[in-house]
Design a protein around this motif. Structure first.
Motif, short mmCIF file in Angstrom:
data_model
loop_
_atom_site.label_atom_id
_atom_site.label_comp_id
_atom_site.label_asym_id
_atom_site.label_seq_id
_atom_site.Cartn_x
_atom_site.Cartn_y
_atom_site.Cartn_z
N PRO A 49 -2.63 11.94 7.22
CA PRO A 49 -2.43 11.33 5.90
C PRO A 49 -3.73 11.31 5.11
N LYS A 50 -3.61 11.50 3.80
CA LYS A 50 -4.78 11.45 2.91
C LYS A 50 -5.55 10.15 3.11
N GLU A 51 -4.82 9.07 3.34
CA GLU A 51 -5.44 7.74 3.45
C GLU A 51 -6.22 7.57 4.75
N MET A 52 -6.12 8.57 5.66
CA MET A 52 -6.92 8.52 6.88
C MET A 52 -8.20 9.34 6.76
N ARG A 94 9.59 2.84 5.30
CA ARG A 94 9.48 4.26 4.95
C ARG A 94 10.08 4.59 3.60
N GLN A 95 9.33 5.40 2.88
CA GLN A 95 9.89 6.02 1.68
C GLN A 95 10.38 7.38 2.17
N GLN A 96 11.69 7.56 2.24
CA GLN A 96 12.19 8.76 2.91
C GLN A 96 11.87 10.05 2.16
N GLN A 97 11.76 9.93 0.83
CA GLN A 97 11.40 11.10 0.01
C GLN A 97 10.33 10.67 -0.97
N PRO A 98 9.32 11.49 -1.20
CA PRO A 98 8.27 11.09 -2.14
C PRO A 98 8.72 11.22 -3.58
N LEU A 99 9.49 10.23 -4.04
CA LEU A 99 10.08 10.31 -5.39
C LEU A 99 9.21 9.70 -6.46
N GLY A 100 7.99 9.27 -6.07
CA GLY A 100 7.07 8.73 -7.07
C GLY A 100 6.56 7.35 -6.67
N LEU A 101 5.48 6.95 -7.34
CA LEU A 101 4.84 5.67 -7.02
C LEU A 101 5.77 4.49 -7.28
N PHE A 155 0.86 -1.18 0.00
CA PHE A 155 0.00 0.00 0.00
C PHE A 155 0.90 1.24 0.00
N PRO A 156 1.12 1.85 -1.16
CA PRO A 156 1.97 3.05 -1.17
C PRO A 156 1.17 4.22 -0.59
N VAL A 157 1.58 4.67 0.58
CA VAL A 157 0.82 5.72 1.27
C VAL A 157 1.73 6.84 1.73
N ALA A 158 2.77 7.09 0.94
CA ALA A 158 3.75 8.10 1.34
C ALA A 158 3.59 9.41 0.58
N GLY A 159 2.56 9.49 -0.27
CA GLY A 159 2.37 10.71 -1.06
C GLY A 159 2.03 11.90 -0.17
N LEU A 160 2.17 13.09 -0.71
CA LEU A 160 1.95 14.31 0.09
C LEU A 160 0.49 14.73 0.13
N GLY A 161 -0.30 14.27 -0.82
CA GLY A 161 -1.72 14.61 -0.82
C GLY A 161 -1.97 16.10 -0.99
N THR A 162 -1.21 16.74 -1.85
CA THR A 162 -1.31 18.20 -1.97
C THR A 162 -2.66 18.67 -2.52
N ARG A 163 -3.34 17.79 -3.29
CA ARG A 163 -4.63 18.21 -3.84
C ARG A 163 -5.68 18.32 -2.75
N PHE A 164 -5.38 17.81 -1.58
CA PHE A 164 -6.38 17.81 -0.52
C PHE A 164 -6.03 18.73 0.64
N PRO A 185 -4.90 3.28 -1.89
CA PRO A 185 -6.14 3.44 -1.12
C PRO A 185 -6.99 4.62 -1.57
N ASP A 186 -6.39 5.61 -2.24
CA ASP A 186 -7.24 6.74 -2.64
C ASP A 186 -8.12 6.40 -3.84
N ASP A 187 -7.88 5.27 -4.48
CA ASP A 187 -8.85 4.74 -5.44
C ASP A 187 -9.75 3.79 -4.65
P1 UTP Z 1 -0.80 10.66 -6.07
O1 UTP Z 1 -0.44 10.81 -7.48
O2 UTP Z 1 -2.24 10.75 -5.72
O3 UTP Z 1 0.05 11.70 -5.23
O4 UTP Z 1 -0.22 9.28 -5.58
P2 UTP Z 1 -0.15 12.23 -3.77
O5 UTP Z 1 1.11 12.87 -3.34
O6 UTP Z 1 -0.67 11.16 -2.87
O7 UTP Z 1 -1.31 13.32 -3.90
P3 UTP Z 1 -1.33 14.77 -4.61
O8 UTP Z 1 -1.32 14.51 -6.09
O9 UTP Z 1 -0.15 15.56 -4.11
O10 UTP Z 1 -2.62 15.36 -4.13
C1 UTP Z 1 -0.85 8.05 -5.85
C2 UTP Z 1 -0.52 7.06 -4.76
O11 UTP Z 1 0.89 6.86 -4.69
C3 UTP Z 1 1.38 7.15 -3.40
C4 UTP Z 1 0.35 8.06 -2.77
O12 UTP Z 1 0.39 7.97 -1.36
C5 UTP Z 1 -0.94 7.54 -3.38
O13 UTP Z 1 -1.42 6.40 -2.68
N1 UTP Z 1 2.71 7.76 -3.53
C6 UTP Z 1 2.92 8.71 -4.48
C7 UTP Z 1 3.72 7.38 -2.70
O14 UTP Z 1 3.55 6.52 -1.81
N2 UTP Z 1 4.94 7.96 -2.85
C8 UTP Z 1 5.19 8.89 -3.80
O15 UTP Z 1 6.34 9.36 -3.89
C9 UTP Z 1 4.14 9.28 -4.63
#
Ligand code: UTP
Length: 287
Positions: free
Chosen positions: A26-29, A102-109, A9-18, A130-132
């Motif tokens: 976390p967005k996933e919460m 931990r993904q130390q830096q959000p470098l992408g899915l 479950f990749p849940v390290a994104g920043l969730g900036t759209r929210f 989880p956001d889908d």
């Molecule tokens: P999103 O593209 O939705 O990015 O990631 P985000 O950062 O979560 O949200 P926005 O776009 O800034 O609003 C899709 C999935 O990949 C995970 C996110 O947590 C989400 O489940 N992800 C994305 C990571 O775990 N690490 C990353 O570096 C990027």
């Protein structure tokens, strides 16, 4: 054929759209009706036979792990007050079945998935975003695992998307079709509508072979300057079977405000405990 026992479950994104909602949580919460997005995804995975949940988290995401832990004080207090603990049932996971890295830096899915490589090891695994939020019976991943039983290899969840929205998805170059299964001949991340090879998009569920990890360790940054899972998967095409499965499930994009609000409404209307009041409110609005 090895069965699918592990899910990432990749849940390290920043969730900036929210933002600002996701500044400190976390967005996933974020909750849809009465449970956080991560719980829907974990329940879907359990239904599909997954035994180990691997969270790829980041700083400030501890709530995700706490949610599946025993809340000792809460439970003790509720018990002493004679309150039922039933609502917590689905959050209690067998000991050792949730692990995190931990993904130390959000470098992408793609990078997030790669961070789980040591825990995944040498076996096929599922990935759930989880956001889908996928609503289906049987669940989306269970349908994909069934398809995996027939064709093996790598499987992505595929859905038709509007052509003007292709730049928000990984898009499939389709090959032969057999019922709900489409052979994947190519994958391109976020193509412009005029350059998209089809309108068959990949949504947040995957079954992948472990070889993807080696590929992810060597690919460079792709669209948006991120290490893209789509680019890694594209490199597997031709080397291993690769299919898209069009599942029988409704998708709510809860990474997006509108999708999140609609998900709340749709799931509330499907719940006996809240639907009557929600319906009454909608009819008061003349809807
Ligand atoms: P999103 O593209 O939705 O990015 O990631 P985000 O950062 O979560 O949200 P926005 O776009 O800034 O609003 C899709 C999935 O990949 C995970 C996110 O947590 C989400 O489940 N992800 C994305 C990571 O775990 N690490 C990353 O570096 C990027």
């Amino acid at each position: 054929m090895k069965s699918i026992r592990k899910a990432v479950f990749p849940v390290a994104g920043l969730g900036t759209r929210f933002l600002p909602a996701t500044k400190a949580i976390p967005k996933e919460m974020l909750t849809v009706v009465d449970r956080p997005l991560i719980q829907y995804a974990v329940e879907e995975a359990l239904e599909a036979g997954i035994e180990q949940m691997i969270f790829v988290t980041g700083r400030g995401k501890d709530a995700l792990e706490d949610h599946f832990d025993i809340a000792f004080e809460l439970e003790a207090t509720m018990t002493s007050r004679g309150k039922s603990l039933d609502a917590l049932d689905s959050t209690r996971m067998p000991a050792g079945s949730v692990v995190s890295v931990r993904q130390q830096q959000p470098l992408g899915l793609g990078h997030a998935v790669w961070c789980a490589r040591e825990i995944v090891g040498d076996e096929p695994f599922a990935v759930l975003l989880p956001d889908d939020l996928m609503v289906g019976r049987p669940g989306c991943l269970a349908q994909m695992v069934e398809a995996y039983g027939k064709v093996g290899g790598n499987i992505v969840c595929a859905q038709e998307v509007p052509r003007e929205r292709t730049a928000s998805y990984g898009i499939i170059t389709p090959g032969a079709q057999d019922g709900r299964l489409t052979e994947v001949k190519g994958l391109v991340e976020k193509p412009k509508p005029e350059e998209a090879p089809s309108t068959l998009g990949v949504v947040g569920r995957y079954i992948l072979q472990p070889e993807i990890m080696e590929i992810l360790s060597s690919i460079g940054k792709g669209a948006g300057g991120e290490i893209q899972l789509t680019d890694g998967m594209a490199a597997l095409i031709g080397r291993q079977p690769f299919h898209g499965v069009t599942v029988d499930a409704e998708r709510h994009d809860c990474g997006d405000k509108t999708g999140f609000v609609i998900a709340n409404l749709a799931l509330a209307l499907g719940r006996d405990d809240v639907a009557p009041a929600v319906r009454a409110y909608l009819s008061k609005l003349g809807l």
